[in-house]
Write an enzyme that holds these catalytic residues in place. Sequence first.
Site, PDB file in Angstrom:
ATOM      1  N   GLY A 402       0.951  -1.202   0.043  1.00  0.00           N
ATOM      2  CA  GLY A 402      -0.030  -0.198  -0.100  1.00  0.00           C
ATOM      3  C   GLY A 402       0.809   1.261   0.054  1.00  0.00           C
ATOM      4  O   GLY A 402       1.983   1.311  -0.285  1.00  0.00           O
ATOM      5  N   SER A 403       0.446   2.182   0.729  1.00  0.00           N
ATOM      6  CA  SER A 403       1.030   3.664   0.398  1.00  0.00           C
ATOM      7  C   SER A 403       2.272   3.811   1.324  1.00  0.00           C
ATOM      8  O   SER A 403       2.812   4.985   0.970  1.00  0.00           O
ATOM      9  CB  SER A 403       0.136   4.657   1.392  1.00  0.00           C
ATOM     10  OG  SER A 403      -1.187   4.768   0.814  1.00  0.00           O
ATOM     11  N   ALA A 404       3.029   3.045   1.570  1.00  0.00           N
ATOM     12  CA  ALA A 404       4.142   3.010   2.175  1.00  0.00           C
ATOM     13  C   ALA A 404       5.284   3.359   1.259  1.00  0.00           C
ATOM     14  O   ALA A 404       6.284   3.922   1.399  1.00  0.00           O
ATOM     15  CB  ALA A 404       4.650   1.777   3.056  1.00  0.00           C
ATOM     16  N   VAL A 405       4.767   3.024  -0.098  1.00  0.00           N
ATOM     17  CA  VAL A 405       5.767   3.070  -1.346  1.00  0.00           C
ATOM     18  C   VAL A 405       5.874   4.596  -1.872  1.00  0.00           C
ATOM     19  O   VAL A 405       6.593   4.848  -2.741  1.00  0.00           O
ATOM     20  CB  VAL A 405       5.806   2.176  -2.232  1.00  0.00           C
ATOM     21  CG1 VAL A 405       5.753   0.870  -1.937  1.00  0.00           C
ATOM     22  CG2 VAL A 405       4.451   2.420  -2.894  1.00  0.00           C
ATOM     23  N   LYS A 406       4.714   5.310  -1.332  1.00  0.00           N
ATOM     24  CA  LYS A 406       4.535   6.920  -1.882  1.00  0.00           C
ATOM     25  C   LYS A 406       5.829   7.690  -2.028  1.00  0.00           C
ATOM     26  O   LYS A 406       5.914   8.455  -2.745  1.00  0.00           O
ATOM     27  CB  LYS A 406       3.538   7.456  -1.376  1.00  0.00           C
ATOM     28  CG  LYS A 406       2.060   6.759  -1.989  1.00  0.00           C
ATOM     29  CD  LYS A 406       0.863   7.414  -1.002  1.00  0.00           C
ATOM     30  CE  LYS A 406      -0.344   6.771  -1.611  1.00  0.00           C
ATOM     31  NZ  LYS A 406      -1.623   6.979  -1.149  1.00  0.00           N
TER      32      LYS A 406
END
Length: 708
Positions: A402-406
């Site tokens: 999920g958004s951890a890679v943003k």
Amino acid sequence: MNQYRGFTEKNKAKKKKGQVPIRLNILFISVFLIFSLLIVQLGVVQILNGQEAQHQINQAENTPTEKAVPRGKMYDSNHQLILDNQAVKSITYTPPKNGDTAQKRLEIAEQLADYITIIKDEKKLDKTIRERDKKEYWYLQKQDRVHDLLTAEEREELSKSEEYQAELDAITVDNLAEIDWTPDLKNVIAIKKELDSAKELSPHIVVNDGLTEEEYALVAEHLNDLPGIDAVIDWDRKEIFGETLSSFFGKLTTSEQGIPSENSQYYLSHGYTWNDRVGTSGLEQEYEHILRGRKEKVKYSTDSNGNVISSDIIVPGERGKDLVLSVDMDFQTEVDKIVEEELKTAINNPASNSGYLEDALAVVMNPQTGDVLALSGIHYDKEKKEYLNQAYKTIYDAHEPGSAVKGATLLAGYQEGVVDIGSRLSDRAIKIQSTPKFSSHKYLGNSISDLYALEESSNVYMARIAIAIAGATYQENKPLYNFDYSAFNTMRNYYSQFGLGIKTGIDLPFEATGVTGANPAQGNLMHLAIGQYDTYTTLQLAQYVSTIANGGYRMKPRLVKEIREPGNGEGQPGNILEAFSPEVLNRVDMDEKYIDQVQEGFRRVFTNGTAANQWRGFPYEVAGKTGTAQRTKYKTDEDGEPVKVAETENLSLVGYSPLKDPEIAFAIIVPENGTGIGRHQVHHAIGKRIVEAYYKMKNNLDSQKEED
């Protein structure tokens, strides 16, 4: 008269003088004949019996062999012993040069069976003894009837090995019924099977597991009556901390397995023997050449029959070198405890437990050096209702984070020039033709900045970056025009600079790299940008956030810090042979100001953004990114069609502390959570407790240094 007498004496002298050469000639002739006979005999030996004579000489020659030594030990970063060697009493068999006959091995097995039982469980013993084993025993016991098993015509076209196999095949069930297969007899056969496995002049372990003190003593007492048998000390591994980190220590082959057959040539060419134990996974395999040590070289003297008559040590053995790991086992143990306790809380929370929740994974590392500080994976076994240590999943299991890679997505946008520091974009939902509406977790405004997009985790902002990288034009409810499908590779290339989707380089023989999505649909590029398409391991996420934390240097994770000489027996490793320096795998291809901007965005996540509620009032500086990846669970109906049965979410959290010159970076993934209100924020709970445990460990170490 006087003249006559003088004449006579002269004749006698002449006669006597003439007799001396005759005797010498006879002596010379005799010596000549003797030497002639010797020369003829030597010729016969050389010409007719030379090969046999050389064979006899070879049989009586001195033959070297090698004995295994204890492997190197492993210590944690504070030189606390974590993997030791444990002495195991063993019975070995060393076949003579050119081997023993099957009949001889049976005789030895019968003698040895008077003192030991190698398989004490009768059910296991019955499974061990196959029908072929019984036929081979019958064959040896009924030699007078073996010839009648085949006709002369049947034997005529068979090789020796084919003939033997045909004879075994001809032994019937009725033949086998002639013998009373008692447990004692099966024990003899089981022993013989071990003797059959031995290679000439190479000690083979007949039994060590389950060998009693009494059995060992009895065999040792009767060694003179047991040719080739010895009572020795073998070595096994002893894990001081039980299951903690054990999956990364790795496994060894057993003495029965020996070197792996598929790599036998490699091992044999590097000085191994067939029954050597070698590492097959983890650090045991990765550092096999360090841990194996120098084997004891023994010279065996054999008689003309190939029997060992004496042995001498010509090269003393030396146990393997020791490894000092980067992990502090007290901290590792605490992290395991934290992960297990918080997973239990989540599973016992109805809103958290989706019915599929069973794992919690965490990796902690030093972002400046790449030192791995902890690897923790706890699995809940629903059938056994047990919590199991499965830390290997941090490296081998991959999930959508999920958004951890943003942070990586925003940096890709900066570097590609599609956004810049302070760029503002709309958070209005995106609707591409034939794809579901793409929106953020809530509407964040028509003009949000890059920092606010990280702080509040805008999906739409990241999707607009991806669309711009693809060079496409967006119009609501229409396909993306001029979409360049190479954008998938462009974004993955940026991600790989942080360690996402590629090997991290950790010093282990295998690690997973995750799964790359195979459907390059336009909508999937947007999902790639928010961490809901490709999958990554927990270790990859830890390397990714470490790279952001340290200013853009992807450090190689390492478990081993030093190689040391064997210790002196006082529980400490010896002198340093090699210390591994931190290794930079690459510097991300991005301007430093952009990395600084993402660091600031990560700080705001914990002070004002999506992590603020959970971390408010926390006593230590922390920056990072939260992540939630929606997962739909399906089952197949009677018609083979997928039917949705549950909605779950992967919860993730990456972070580091402190903000300046960070010492600790962490990544946490808890897959397949429920979506209910009031669920346990398991990833945040784990993260906070890990950071607290780190600073507690650090303070304790600092106090100890001051005392010292």
